[in-house]
Design a protein around this motif. Structure first.
Motif, PDB file in Angstrom:
ATOM      1  N   TYR A 276       0.658  11.423 -10.867  1.00 42.41           N
ATOM      2  CA  TYR A 276       1.878  12.186 -10.578  1.00 42.41           C
ATOM      3  C   TYR A 276       2.605  12.476 -11.884  1.00 42.41           C
ATOM      4  CZ  TYR A 276       6.710  13.076  -9.143  1.00 42.41           C
ATOM      5  OH  TYR A 276       7.961  13.623  -8.987  1.00 42.41           O
ATOM      6  N   THR A 277       3.018  13.722 -12.046  1.00 41.30           N
ATOM      7  CA  THR A 277       3.786  14.131 -13.229  1.00 41.30           C
ATOM      8  C   THR A 277       5.215  14.443 -12.800  1.00 41.30           C
ATOM      9  OG1 THR A 277       2.987  16.404 -12.923  1.00 41.30           O
ATOM     10  CG2 THR A 277       1.791  15.015 -14.482  1.00 41.30           C
ATOM     11  N   PRO A 278       6.184  13.578 -13.119  1.00 44.75           N
ATOM     12  CA  PRO A 278       7.580  13.803 -12.718  1.00 44.75           C
ATOM     13  C   PRO A 278       8.176  15.034 -13.408  1.00 44.75           C
ATOM     14  CG  PRO A 278       7.212  11.513 -13.360  1.00 44.75           C
ATOM     15  CD  PRO A 278       6.002  12.277 -13.786  1.00 44.75           C
ATOM     16  N   PRO A 279       9.224  15.600 -12.827  1.00 39.92           N
ATOM     17  CA  PRO A 279       9.835  16.809 -13.387  1.00 39.92           C
ATOM     18  C   PRO A 279      10.364  16.641 -14.808  1.00 39.92           C
ATOM     19  CG  PRO A 279      10.583  16.453 -11.127  1.00 39.92           C
ATOM     20  CD  PRO A 279       9.811  15.232 -11.522  1.00 39.92           C
ATOM     21  N   THR A 280      10.786  15.430 -15.183  1.00 40.98           N
ATOM     22  CA  THR A 280      11.331  15.230 -16.525  1.00 40.98           C
ATOM     23  C   THR A 280      10.274  15.373 -17.610  1.00 40.98           C
ATOM     24  OG1 THR A 280      10.933  12.841 -16.447  1.00 40.98           O
ATOM     25  CG2 THR A 280      13.062  13.634 -15.621  1.00 40.98           C
ATOM     26  N   ARG A 281       9.001  15.231 -17.261  1.00 41.66           N
ATOM     27  CA  ARG A 281       7.867  15.334 -18.198  1.00 41.66           C
ATOM     28  C   ARG A 281       7.932  14.271 -19.285  1.00 41.66           C
ATOM     29  NH1 ARG A 281       4.319  18.215 -15.519  1.00 41.66           N
ATOM     30  NH2 ARG A 281       3.229  18.786 -17.430  1.00 41.66           N
ATOM     31  N   GLU A 282       8.622  13.172 -19.030  1.00 38.15           N
ATOM     32  CA  GLU A 282       8.726  12.097 -20.017  1.00 38.15           C
ATOM     33  C   GLU A 282       7.684  11.003 -19.786  1.00 38.15           C
ATOM     34  OE1 GLU A 282      12.722  10.737 -19.776  1.00 38.15           O
ATOM     35  OE2 GLU A 282      13.567  12.495 -20.792  1.00 38.15           O
ATOM     36  N   SER A 283       7.076  10.999 -18.613  1.00 42.15           N
ATOM     37  CA  SER A 283       6.101   9.969 -18.282  1.00 42.15           C
ATOM     38  C   SER A 283       5.112  10.543 -17.287  1.00 42.15           C
ATOM     39  CB  SER A 283       6.794   8.729 -17.695  1.00 42.15           C
ATOM     40  OG  SER A 283       7.412   9.049 -16.456  1.00 42.15           O
ATOM     41  N   ILE A 284       4.033   9.784 -17.062  1.00 39.93           N
ATOM     42  CA  ILE A 284       3.024  10.179 -16.077  1.00 39.93           C
ATOM     43  C   ILE A 284       2.590   8.937 -15.316  1.00 39.93           C
ATOM     44  CG2 ILE A 284       1.253  10.063 -17.892  1.00 39.93           C
ATOM     45  CD1 ILE A 284      -0.372  12.111 -16.273  1.00 39.93           C
ATOM     46  N   ALA A 285       2.628   9.015 -13.998  1.00 41.60           N
ATOM     47  CA  ALA A 285       2.176   7.902 -13.169  1.00 41.60           C
ATOM     48  C   ALA A 285       0.662   7.976 -13.016  1.00 41.60           C
ATOM     49  CB  ALA A 285       2.857   7.942 -11.806  1.00 41.60           C
ATOM     50  N   ILE A 286      -0.009   6.909 -13.389  1.00 36.05           N
ATOM     51  CA  ILE A 286      -1.464   6.788 -13.234  1.00 36.05           C
ATOM     52  C   ILE A 286      -1.691   5.515 -12.434  1.00 36.05           C
ATOM     53  CG2 ILE A 286      -3.678   6.590 -14.424  1.00 36.05           C
ATOM     54  CD1 ILE A 286      -2.411   8.108 -16.763  1.00 36.05           C
ATOM     55  N   GLU A 287      -2.015   5.678 -11.149  1.00 39.33           N
ATOM     56  CA  GLU A 287      -1.921   4.603 -10.176  1.00 39.33           C
ATOM     57  C   GLU A 287      -3.300   4.202  -9.636  1.00 39.33           C
ATOM     58  OE1 GLU A 287       0.839   5.987  -7.119  1.00 39.33           O
ATOM     59  OE2 GLU A 287       1.464   7.560  -8.524  1.00 39.33           O
ATOM     60  N   PRO A 288      -3.739   2.972  -9.898  1.00 35.82           N
ATOM     61  CA  PRO A 288      -4.970   2.514  -9.254  1.00 35.82           C
ATOM     62  C   PRO A 288      -4.718   2.256  -7.773  1.00 35.82           C
ATOM     63  CG  PRO A 288      -3.935   0.700 -10.435  1.00 35.82           C
ATOM     64  CD  PRO A 288      -3.105   1.925 -10.728  1.00 35.82           C
ATOM     65  N   MET A 289      -5.623   2.715  -6.911  1.00 32.09           N
ATOM     66  CA  MET A 289      -5.489   2.535  -5.473  1.00 32.09           C
ATOM     67  C   MET A 289      -6.845   2.219  -4.862  1.00 32.09           C
ATOM     68  SD  MET A 289      -2.658   5.584  -4.719  1.00 32.09           S
ATOM     69  CE  MET A 289      -3.372   5.940  -3.155  1.00 32.09           C
ATOM     70  N   THR A 290      -6.830   1.471  -3.772  1.00 30.78           N
ATOM     71  CA  THR A 290      -8.096   1.115  -3.127  1.00 30.78           C
ATOM     72  C   THR A 290      -8.681   2.270  -2.327  1.00 30.78           C
ATOM     73  OG1 THR A 290      -6.815   0.121  -1.320  1.00 30.78           O
ATOM     74  CG2 THR A 290      -7.633  -1.364  -3.031  1.00 30.78           C
ATOM     75  N   SER A 291      -7.873   3.270  -1.993  1.00 28.23           N
ATOM     76  CA  SER A 291      -8.356   4.451  -1.280  1.00 28.23           C
ATOM     77  C   SER A 291      -7.305   5.541  -1.404  1.00 28.23           C
ATOM     78  CB  SER A 291      -8.605   4.154   0.199  1.00 28.23           C
ATOM     79  OG  SER A 291      -7.367   4.021   0.884  1.00 28.23           O
ATOM     80  N   GLU A 292      -7.615   6.737  -0.876  1.00 30.32           N
ATOM     81  CA  GLU A 292      -6.575   7.751  -0.794  1.00 30.32           C
ATOM     82  C   GLU A 292      -5.525   7.295   0.229  1.00 30.32           C
ATOM     83  OE1 GLU A 292      -9.662   9.546   2.163  1.00 30.32           O
ATOM     84  OE2 GLU A 292      -9.636   8.145   0.476  1.00 30.32           O
ATOM     85  N   PRO A 293      -4.325   7.902   0.217  1.00 30.74           N
ATOM     86  CA  PRO A 293      -3.266   7.475   1.140  1.00 30.74           C
ATOM     87  C   PRO A 293      -3.680   7.536   2.610  1.00 30.74           C
ATOM     88  CG  PRO A 293      -2.370   8.901  -0.568  1.00 30.74           C
ATOM     89  CD  PRO A 293      -3.862   8.935  -0.720  1.00 30.74           C
TER      90      PRO A 293
END
Length: 322
Positions: A276-293
């Protein structure tokens, strides 16, 4: 030789712990609110610190923006959306709570705002390990499945690793999925960062932003390219052949540093990556997950844990200077 210590402090009124190396490198865990991975700082040029994780910097920030960010938190017992805040398990339908304003779904489980218990700290000249725990007692009719979650955070300064453990402490099988929600920063707008992803298939969504069960190959970043102004809010499901390698890597590069972000893959492991790329463009979420939502409904990648059994998952990151 390096040395480490752990410091108990507060962010506003919320307890947190910082693992601190003798040169000032530190890793902060927000124990009083979701055990969030709240800050990772390393010495940078001219005595400054480079902050590698977006988190909460003011106590009041947490209550204002946490429901929309869940920064650094463990997502348990489901990551992402659960459709229309309900699921069916063993022919019984369970009603969850719609905890977001922008959709009729339940989001990211139950532990993101809970207080976690500090359990243990140990260190040597190369690393430090801090352990935290939280119990879900199953008293909520929407998810009456008790379990204990444990986070073991290993910090060296230039790297961190999280061992994420879950134990079924109830008397019936536990339907389970999980993930984490770290937001990475590298001292500049993410537009200038180069992202490299492993081969993966994009989980396609319906009009309610729920996975349809259909996928398409996504090759946008497999050769590595600058993010530019691209908006991403997608789940990248790893290919089965890649999962058999037992480790998947994401690379994030700035002009001066490279972040290698990794997760263990394979049977009942982190086989998806939400970005996920937040609107502020200051960070990026890179999330490990066991499956899709929505795993509690579609059951792809859903993990069923028998009473008394545990599961373990691992992910982490290493920073190097270019």
């Amino acid at each position: 030789m390096s040395s480490f210590k752990i410091i108990s402090r507060h962010l506003g009124t919320i307890p947190c712990f910082a693992i601190v190396r003798d040169d000032g490198a530190e890793f902060e865990i927000l124990s009083g609110f979701g055990a969030g991975l709240n800050a990772w700082r390393i010495p940078h040029k001219q005595g400054n610190m480079l902050d590698l994780l977006f988190g909460y910097r003011d106590g009041d920030d947490i209550y204002k923006i946490a429901p929309d960010t869940n920064a650094g938190c463990r997502l348990s017992p489901f990551p992402g959306r659960t459709a229309y805040a309900q699921f069916t398990w063993n022919s019984k339908t369970y009603q969850l709570i719609n905890n977001v304003s922008w959709a009729p779904h339940a989001l990211h489980g139950f532990l993101t705002n809970k207080e976690w218990q500090f359990e243990n700290f140990e260190s040597d000249s190369e690393k430090a390990i801090a352990t935290f725990s939280c119990e879900w007692n199953g008293a909520f009719n929407g998810f009456p499945f008790p379990y204990k979650a444990i986070n073991k955070v290993t910090f060296t300064g230039e790297s961190y690793m999280v061992e994420s453990i879950v134990k079924n402490i109830g008397d019936s099988p536990l339907p389970y999925s999980e993930g984490w929600h770290p937001y990475y920063m590298m001292g500049e707008k993410i537009d200038e960062l180069t992202l490299l992803l492993p081969k993966s298939n994009l989980a396609l969504l319906d009009n309610a932003d729920l996975p349809t069960g259909n996928f398409k190959e996504d090759s946008r970043f497999i050769e590595g390219r600058k993010l530019g102004d691209e908006f991403i809010n997608d789940c990248f499901c790893l290919n089965e052949s890649d999962c058999k390698q037992h480790k998947a890597h994401v690379s994030l590069k700035s002009r001066t540093h490279c972040l290698d972000i990794w997760q263990y893959t394979g049977k009942e492991q982190y086989n998806a990556i939400q970005i996920y790329t937040p609107p502020t463009r200051e960070s990026i979420a890179i999330e490990p997950m066991t499956s899709e939502p929505d795993a509690l409904n579609h059951h792809r990648g859903l993990i069923v844990i028998a009473p008394g059994e545990t599961r373990q998952f691992q992910f982490g990151a290493t920073i190097t200077q270019i």
